[in-house]
Design an enzyme around this catalytic site. Structure first.
Site, PDB file in Angstrom:
ATOM      1  CG  LEU A   8      50.461  48.137  40.055  1.00  0.00           C
ATOM      2  CD1 LEU A   8      50.818  47.508  41.393  1.00  0.00           C
ATOM      3  CD2 LEU A   8      51.617  47.980  39.065  1.00  0.00           C
ATOM      4  N   GLY A   9      46.276  47.555  38.060  1.00  0.00           N
ATOM      5  CA  GLY A   9      45.137  46.738  37.650  1.00  0.00           C
ATOM      6  C   GLY A   9      43.838  47.342  38.123  1.00  0.00           C
ATOM      7  CD  GLU A  10      39.605  50.457  36.506  1.00  0.00           C
ATOM      8  OE1 GLU A  10      38.631  51.187  36.767  1.00  0.00           O
ATOM      9  OE2 GLU A  10      40.428  50.705  35.610  1.00  0.00           O
ATOM     10  N   GLY A  11      39.529  46.107  38.840  1.00  0.00           N
ATOM     11  CA  GLY A  11      38.535  45.046  38.874  1.00  0.00           C
ATOM     12  C   GLY A  11      37.219  45.537  39.421  1.00  0.00           C
ATOM     13  N   GLY A  12      36.355  44.567  39.779  1.00  0.00           N
ATOM     14  CA  GLY A  12      35.012  44.907  40.230  1.00  0.00           C
ATOM     15  C   GLY A  12      34.959  45.540  41.599  1.00  0.00           C
ATOM     16  N   GLY A  16      37.585  47.677  42.795  1.00  0.00           N
ATOM     17  CA  GLY A  16      38.431  48.858  42.907  1.00  0.00           C
ATOM     18  C   GLY A  16      39.685  48.760  42.069  1.00  0.00           C
ATOM     19  CB  VAL A  37      45.685  47.379  42.295  1.00  0.00           C
ATOM     20  CG1 VAL A  37      46.951  47.098  43.095  1.00  0.00           C
ATOM     21  CG2 VAL A  37      44.547  46.510  42.792  1.00  0.00           C
ATOM     22  CG  ASP A  56      39.035  36.854  43.821  1.00  0.00           C
ATOM     23  OD1 ASP A  56      38.631  36.188  42.851  1.00  0.00           O
ATOM     24  OD2 ASP A  56      39.452  38.012  43.708  1.00  0.00           O
TER      25      ASP A  56
END
Length: 370
Positions: free
Chosen positions: A83-87, A89, A91, A199
């Protein structure tokens, strides 16, 4: 400073709302046994630390998952489930309306500390918070399991709207803003100790099928720290454009930092503009900087409204919403309102009956002075 009228309705030391209890996380699957609550376990530590929280009678502690269970639920963490990716980890969408966040193992706490912090978060219950179901701490794996909201995030409903979908109307936007503020108020005023979100941004505000907002990923910053040192920078935890000036410059973090970020999200709801948009002209890329001249000129406030609203909004409500945003975005943290005062102001706007659309030849505005 002559304050926005609604801010005078509640004092900083007002009694906290006792109508929303904090509940222990429910065991969402009977097939896997929950963590045992012995006196030396992390669960016991979490329960001791959570003393003073209101607990829902008969509720269970957070559900523990094995890595194998979560790998199966996400088809072995395949790209199709991402579903998504960030700094911090990635999802994934899992089975049975679950979201699985796979945390960066190099940035999380040790096993015991991680479990204590997660179990503390699992005690939080509010209609405007995404529910944390449980976690996985197998070996060096660190994963969190949340409820899944298929409607997506506020970002999905504000920007790049598909042609077959109607944009959010003014009433929906004010109700969303009010719900976000209530979720923040719960974290700031009901949680003990208070939780600084850190956040808050439109992509972290999820919407249910009725457009009720739910804050996601609250408390992650504390999970992602080792001892008293953050393993990630403020830029990672607060996306560019949402971060309060004192946090951006000096790493100074208070509850008022969240109030600033809320002001940015409220501006996004009002204007339909992103907090930061590199595709716009240089002077318009940072939303807060673009909005400052409008705060100072009452006659131009109506020009801030999202064009997708088609001038179908009450002028008085727009003026007051802009006034709330202006107060939240004050440079000095001490001048910003407490979140409970913001809740009071926006609850009024969310419940106000519709008025006539904005007349093209008349303006009014509430002046905010320091």
């Amino acid at each position: 400073m002559s304050c926005f009228p609604c801010f005078s309705s509640r004092k900083a030391g007002s009694k906290k709302d006792d109508h929303v209890p904090v509940a222990r996380a429910r065991d969402i699957s009977s097939s896997t046994p929950p963590v045992h609550n012995n006196k030396n376990s992390p669960v016991a530590d979490a329960n001791n630390k959570a003393e003073g929280y209101a607990a829902e009678e008969g509720s269970n502690t957070a559900k523990t998952f094995t890595f194998r269970e979560l790998a199966t639920a996400t088809k072995n963490f395949r790209q199709e489930c991402l579903l998504g990716e960030g700094g911090i980890g990635r999802v994934f969408k899992g089975h049975f309306h679950q979201v699985v966040r796979q945390l960066d193992r190099s940035k999380t706490q040790g096993n015991r500390e991680f479990q204590v912090e997660v179990l503390m978060l699992s005690l939080l219950r509010h209609p405007n918070l995404v529910t944390l179901f449980g976690y996985c701490a197998d070996g060096d794996q660190r994963l969190l399991v949340y409820e899944y909201l298929p409607s997506g995030s506020l970002k999905d409903h504000l920007f790049d709207i598909p042609e077959d979908k109607r944009p959010l109307d003014w009433s929906a936007r004010m109700k969303i803003a009010s719900g976000i503020a209530q979720g923040l108020e719960y974290l700031h005023e009901k949680a003990n100790p208070p939780i600084i979100y850190r956040d808050l941004k439109s992509s972290n505000v999820m919407l249910d099928e009725m457009n009720n907002p739910k804050l996601s990923e609250y408390g992650l910053a504390k999970i992602m720290q080792s001892g008293n040192k953050m393993n990630i920078s403020p830029r990672v935890m607060s996306a560019y454009g949402y971060c309060a000036p004192e946090y951006e410059r000096h790493g100074e973090l208070t509850l008022k930092s969240d109030v600033y970020s809320f002001g940015v999200v409220l501006l996004e709801l009002i204007t339909g503009r992103r907090a930061f948009d590199a595709a716009r002209p240089t002077e318009e890329q940072i939303l807060v900087s673009w909005a400052q001249p409008f705060f100072r000129d009452p006659k131009k406030v109506s020009d801030m409204a999202d064009p997708l609203l088609g001038n179908e909004f009450p002028l008085k409500s727009l003026n007051q919403a802009v006034g709330v945003a202006s107060m939240c975005l004050q440079e000095e943290p001490s001048v910003r309102p407490l979140i409970n005062d913001v809740v009071a102001a926006l609850s009024f706007l969310a419940m106000a009956p519709p008025e006539e659309p904005i007349p093209s030849s008349s303006y009014s505005y509430i002046i905010i002075r320091s």
